[in-house]
Motif scaffolding. Structure first.
Motif, mmCIF file in Angstrom:
data_model
loop_
_atom_site.group_PDB
_atom_site.id
_atom_site.type_symbol
_atom_site.label_atom_id
_atom_site.label_comp_id
_atom_site.label_asym_id
_atom_site.label_seq_id
_atom_site.Cartn_x
_atom_site.Cartn_y
_atom_site.Cartn_z
ATOM 1 N N GLN A 78 0.828 -1.207 0.000
ATOM 2 C CA GLN A 78 0.000 0.000 0.000
ATOM 3 C C GLN A 78 0.865 1.262 0.000
ATOM 4 O OE1 GLN A 78 -3.022 -0.296 3.048
ATOM 5 N NE2 GLN A 78 -3.247 -2.482 2.744
ATOM 6 N N GLU A 85 0.551 4.117 -1.181
ATOM 7 C CA GLU A 85 -0.124 5.396 -0.941
ATOM 8 C C GLU A 85 -0.277 5.699 0.547
ATOM 9 O OE1 GLU A 85 -3.289 2.276 -0.904
ATOM 10 O OE2 GLU A 85 -1.498 2.713 -2.086
ATOM 11 N N SER A 95 -7.944 4.228 4.738
ATOM 12 C CA SER A 95 -7.171 3.822 3.559
ATOM 13 C C SER A 95 -6.912 2.324 3.546
ATOM 14 C CB SER A 95 -5.834 4.576 3.528
ATOM 15 O OG SER A 95 -6.034 5.972 3.429
ATOM 16 N N ARG A 152 -10.140 0.658 2.489
ATOM 17 C CA ARG A 152 -10.379 0.889 1.062
ATOM 18 C C ARG A 152 -9.489 -0.004 0.202
ATOM 19 N NH1 ARG A 152 -8.869 6.606 -1.458
ATOM 20 N NH2 ARG A 152 -6.804 5.723 -1.064
ATOM 21 N N THR A 153 -8.225 -0.124 0.592
ATOM 22 C CA THR A 153 -7.305 -0.965 -0.174
ATOM 23 C C THR A 153 -7.740 -2.421 -0.141
ATOM 24 O OG1 THR A 153 -5.468 0.533 0.278
ATOM 25 C CG2 THR A 153 -4.904 -1.701 -0.398
ATOM 26 N N TRP A 154 -8.201 -2.876 1.019
ATOM 27 C CA TRP A 154 -8.690 -4.259 1.125
ATOM 28 C C TRP A 154 -9.865 -4.486 0.177
ATOM 29 C CZ3 TRP A 154 -13.453 -6.091 3.258
ATOM 30 C CH2 TRP A 154 -13.519 -7.480 3.405
ATOM 31 N N GLU A 167 -10.516 -2.702 -2.591
ATOM 32 C CA GLU A 167 -10.035 -2.595 -3.971
ATOM 33 C C GLU A 167 -9.278 -3.844 -4.413
ATOM 34 O OE1 GLU A 167 -9.502 2.258 -4.327
ATOM 35 O OE2 GLU A 167 -7.782 1.009 -3.805
ATOM 36 N N CYS A 168 -8.707 -4.566 -3.458
ATOM 37 C CA CYS A 168 -7.971 -5.793 -3.780
ATOM 38 C C CYS A 168 -8.881 -7.017 -3.816
ATOM 39 C CB CYS A 168 -6.840 -6.003 -2.784
ATOM 40 S SG CYS A 168 -5.507 -4.789 -2.938
#
Length: 321
Positions: free
Chosen positions: A161, A163, A196, A199-201, A203-204
């Motif tokens: 991650q 970002e 964040s 959100r990344t989880w 999006e993945c």
């Protein structure tokens, strides 16, 4: 509705998951700046809120709710979205002391400092951790919380991650620099990092989660779910939902049940009562206001529906803390 011959390009419909995540918020319940000397073991009790930890110096081991031992070191951040009981220890075999048993020194409203240090030890070997208890205000995204793993880790050595890394670097500087106002800045940074990570989880692909997330990502079925979550107080009928999907009632009902494990109308009822329970207990709203928000014609009708789904009257939920 514009048709293709109008010459005006329509904006694409947002992904339903993204649309619902736009409403995601976190509210900090409490924050603590921890400095410990080895050996130590800090036990964090099960909480209704999520737990968040950021390691700003040193290294330790996270004992997860299921008992897994996960090394964490400087620059790592951990989110436990369901608030399961866990511990942070200096190593195996140490005694674990409840976090609430340590003396906390207030730094500013909502933020305190906890020190458990060996006087003879070099301070450079201390473990420095920023800890927060946060309310995950996902509102109607409650199913997403249940699908999350027991912990989500952003590990500095793996470069995950990217970002999030500048945020974690900023947290480390605030923790070690001890500048004026650092506690408040840390609190805000922790909230952004936690959002964040979630959100990344998503999006993945939400890890191994299926069912509800898969339904939400289905272009036509997801459109219905997003509409239900966006406007739970509407007087939804099977005809309305099928029309939103663009199919017959029978096809819609079959696909909905196969994806979510329940019927459309039961899903709506459950969604409304989860929101009702949240508004009654967390926001302390009057029963009549909750009934109005959810589209019930009378408080009595809402109370009957609430008791049928939850098992207790709404007044009892409002008294609970």
């Amino acid at each position: 509705m514009l048709d293709r011959s109008s010459g005006i390009q329509q904006s694409p419909l947002p992904d339903p998951v993204s649309e619902l995540l736009m409403g995601m918020r976190l509210r900090g319940a409490s924050y603590s700046r921890l400095r410990f000397s080895a050996p130590f073991g800090i036990g964090f009790a099960e909480a209704r809120e999520a737990w968040f930890h950021f390691v700003a110096a040193g290294a330790a081991v996270l004992k997860t709710p299921s008992g897994e031992m996960v090394p964490v070191s400087c620059g790592d951040a951990v989110l436990l979205p369901r608030g399961g009981a866990h511990a942070i220890v200096s190593g195996p075999g140490v005694d674990i002391r409840p976090f609430d048993s340590y003396e906390a020194v207030p730094l500013c409203p909502g933020i305190c400092r906890v020190d458990a240090l060996e006087e003879e030890q070099c301070r450079s070997r201390d473990v420095l951790i920023f800890t927060a208890r946060m309310q995950l205000e996902l509102d109607t995204l409650h199913p997403l919380i249940e699908l999350m793993p027991e912990f989500l880790l952003v590990s500095a050595p793996t470069g995950q991650q990217p970002e999030v890394r500048p945020l974690l670097d900023a947290m480390e500087r605030e923790m070690t620099g001890d500048r004026a106002g650092s506690a408040s800045i840390l609190a805000r940074l922790a909230e952004v990092v936690a959002v964040s990570v979630i959100r990344t989880w998503v999006e993945c692909g939400c890890g191994d989660a299926t069912g509800w997330v898969a339904a939400l990502r289905d272009a036509r079925l997801g459109r219905v779910l997003a509409a239900l979550h966006r406007d739970p107080g509407r007087n939804w009928t099977l005809v309305d939902m099928a029309a939103t999907m663009g199919s017959s009632r029978s096809v819609f009902a079959e696909r909905f049940a196969a994806a979510t494990g329940t019927t459309p109308l039961r899903y709506v009822a459950s969604l409304r009562m989860r929101l009702a329970a949240q508004w009654l207990t967390r926001d302390r709203l009057p029963v009549e206001e909750v009934a109005h928000r959810l589209g019930y014609q009378s408080q009595a009708a809402f109370s009957r529906a609430y008791k049928r789904v939850v098992g207790t009257p709404p007044g009892q939920a409002r008294k609970a803390r």
